[in-house]
Design an enzyme around this catalytic site. Structure first.
Site, mmCIF file in Angstrom:
data_model
loop_
_atom_site.group_PDB
_atom_site.id
_atom_site.type_symbol
_atom_site.label_atom_id
_atom_site.label_comp_id
_atom_site.label_asym_id
_atom_site.label_seq_id
_atom_site.Cartn_x
_atom_site.Cartn_y
_atom_site.Cartn_z
ATOM 1 N N HIS A 163 29.898 -32.369 -19.803
ATOM 2 C CA HIS A 163 29.693 -32.745 -18.396
ATOM 3 C C HIS A 163 30.090 -31.618 -17.436
ATOM 4 C CE1 HIS A 163 29.696 -36.536 -15.649
ATOM 5 N NE2 HIS A 163 29.259 -35.484 -14.988
ATOM 6 N N TYR A 174 30.958 -42.137 -15.733
ATOM 7 C CA TYR A 174 30.359 -43.041 -14.741
ATOM 8 C C TYR A 174 30.822 -44.493 -14.915
ATOM 9 C CZ TYR A 174 27.008 -39.175 -14.016
ATOM 10 O OH TYR A 174 26.425 -37.954 -13.772
HETATM 11 N N1 NAP Z 1 26.109 -33.490 -14.358
HETATM 12 C C1 NAP Z 1 26.764 -33.692 -13.230
HETATM 13 O O1 NAP Z 1 27.861 -33.153 -13.000
HETATM 14 C C2 NAP Z 1 26.169 -34.598 -12.190
HETATM 15 C C3 NAP Z 1 26.699 -34.592 -10.901
HETATM 16 C C4 NAP Z 1 26.120 -35.436 -9.950
HETATM 17 C C5 NAP Z 1 25.040 -36.235 -10.304
HETATM 18 N N2 NAP Z 1 24.560 -36.265 -11.586
HETATM 19 C C6 NAP Z 1 23.437 -37.123 -12.002
HETATM 20 O O2 NAP Z 1 22.366 -36.929 -11.081
HETATM 21 C C7 NAP Z 1 21.993 -38.177 -10.527
HETATM 22 C C8 NAP Z 1 21.415 -37.997 -9.149
HETATM 23 O O3 NAP Z 1 22.354 -37.447 -8.234
HETATM 24 P P1 NAP Z 1 23.002 -38.322 -7.052
HETATM 25 O O4 NAP Z 1 22.967 -39.763 -7.437
HETATM 26 O O5 NAP Z 1 24.328 -37.750 -6.746
HETATM 27 O O6 NAP Z 1 22.092 -38.021 -5.787
HETATM 28 P P2 NAP Z 1 20.506 -38.100 -5.469
HETATM 29 O O7 NAP Z 1 19.732 -38.634 -6.614
HETATM 30 O O8 NAP Z 1 20.140 -36.787 -4.887
HETATM 31 O O9 NAP Z 1 20.477 -39.149 -4.260
HETATM 32 C C9 NAP Z 1 20.764 -40.509 -4.435
HETATM 33 C C10 NAP Z 1 20.664 -41.188 -3.061
HETATM 34 O O10 NAP Z 1 19.310 -41.118 -2.600
HETATM 35 C C11 NAP Z 1 18.863 -42.417 -2.249
HETATM 36 N N3 NAP Z 1 17.430 -42.506 -2.599
HETATM 37 C C12 NAP Z 1 16.880 -42.522 -3.834
HETATM 38 N N4 NAP Z 1 15.541 -42.577 -3.766
HETATM 39 C C13 NAP Z 1 15.227 -42.583 -2.445
HETATM 40 C C14 NAP Z 1 13.996 -42.662 -1.749
HETATM 41 N N5 NAP Z 1 12.824 -42.672 -2.385
HETATM 42 N N6 NAP Z 1 14.037 -42.675 -0.383
HETATM 43 C C15 NAP Z 1 15.228 -42.636 0.278
HETATM 44 N N7 NAP Z 1 16.417 -42.573 -0.325
HETATM 45 C C16 NAP Z 1 16.429 -42.550 -1.690
HETATM 46 C C17 NAP Z 1 19.703 -43.367 -3.073
HETATM 47 O O11 NAP Z 1 19.758 -44.612 -2.410
HETATM 48 P P3 NAP Z 1 20.116 -46.014 -3.160
HETATM 49 O O12 NAP Z 1 21.354 -45.752 -3.965
HETATM 50 O O13 NAP Z 1 20.328 -46.946 -2.020
HETATM 51 O O14 NAP Z 1 18.965 -46.386 -3.991
HETATM 52 C C18 NAP Z 1 21.045 -42.653 -3.094
HETATM 53 O O15 NAP Z 1 21.787 -42.903 -1.916
HETATM 54 C C19 NAP Z 1 23.293 -38.995 -10.577
HETATM 55 O O16 NAP Z 1 23.095 -40.372 -10.354
HETATM 56 C C20 NAP Z 1 23.771 -38.618 -11.946
HETATM 57 O O17 NAP Z 1 23.075 -39.344 -12.943
HETATM 58 C C21 NAP Z 1 25.096 -35.416 -12.518
#
Ligand code: NAP
Length: 272
Positions: A105, A47
């Protein structure tokens, strides 16, 4: 905060995801989250934000023992010496002497699973990773890790949200008492505007995003790590633990399409 007990660590069930946040934006988001009561931060060497998270944690005043920090080794660094180098760099950037959870990862085609886990288990024995685990492992890979290598993995972090079925994986993990950490728990934000979830939210005075998170957190052995940069979203997501939910809601969410996998890089192993 609610916790999942796994491999001698207490994993806060709701954490902050940090993918696609870097530099001052990431630092400010993590500072805000820690101020609101988040105690679980999810990052990864890939990241490019461990330094920003290290700065936020250092200035937060939150006692280290109250914090849970997960980081991950990228799948090009899975040879034993490469894991060591990546781990040392992650700790340095995070300004920590240990992480709470160190994850693989993504699996890699040429990985040597026994050698990888020997190295990870040594990091655990040295006290520099309180627990170790995996992300994006399918059931076949998990069986090798859990049943043959007998590695003490504390979780499998995978994509999981209202639009993706993970029943077989969840059942396998539950049978082995291994938590599932749901990434993309808001379907990368898509859950926030879904009409079905919005209607359920109206019944309970909650937002669609909160309903989506509550659906995950109602399931035994599941934690979630929504990413939110804005303080109001961070606060709302933390509050999802306390949102109302009933059988009718569960049935409506169960009827949503469940085949929307959002993360599927070219190098990923088959899921089925
Ligand atoms: N292990 C892996 O391979 C892997 C892969 C992908 C992700 N991850 C981890 O999982 C985490 C979460 O996944 P993600 O970031 O891809 O997607 P997510 O958490 O499903 O969605 C994030 C999005 O939702 C928005 N959001 C958050 N809270 C909200 C609310 N209460 N109301 C409306 N919109 C909201 C955020 O907006 P804003 O940004 O504008 O706040 C952002 O655009 C990642 O950040 C990472 O740490 C791990």
């Amino acid at each position: 905060m609610e916790y999942l007990e796994t491999q001698d660590i207490s994993l806060p069930r709701l954490g902050l995801g940090t993918f696609r946040m870097q530099g001052d934006v990431c630092r400010a988001a993590v500072e805000s989250a820690l101020g609101l009561g988040y105690r679980h931060i999810d990052t990864a060497e890939m990241y490019g934000n461990e330094d920003a998270i290290g700065a936020a944690v250092a200035s937060s005043g939150v006692a280290r023992r109250d914090l849970h920090i997960t980081t991950k080794v990228w799948n090009e660094n899975l040879a034993p010496d490469a894991i060591r180098r990546a781990f040392d760099l992650s700790l340095k950037k995070l300004r920590l002497d240990h992480v709470d959870l160190y994850l693989v990862h993504w699996p890699a085609k040429n990985m040597n699973l026994p050698a990888m886990f020997e190295t990870l288990i040594k990091l655990k024995a040295e006290g520099r990773a309180r627990a170790i685990g995996v992300a994006n492992f399918n059931i076949a890979l998990l069986k090798t890790v859990v049943e043959q290598i007998e590695a003490p993995i504390a979780c499998n972090q995978v994509e999981y949200h209202v639009f993706l079925d993970q029943t077989p994986l969840r059942k396998y993990l539950a049978a082995k008492s291994i938590p599932l950490v749901a990434y993309c728990p808001l379907a990368q934000g898509g859950a926030a505007t879904d009409k079905t979830l919005m209607a359920i939210g109206r019944k309970h005075g909650a937002s669609a995003a909160q309903v989506a998170l509550k659906w995950l957190l109602d399931q035994d052995g599941v934690a979630a790590i929504p990413k939110a940069s804005r303080a109001d979203s961070q606060k709302a997501n933390l509050g999802a633990l306390h949102v109302g939910h009933d059988d009718e809601d569960r049935a409506a969410i169960g009827a949503l399409p469940k085949n929307k996998r959002l993360v599927n890089p070219g190098f990923a192993p088959a899921w089925d």
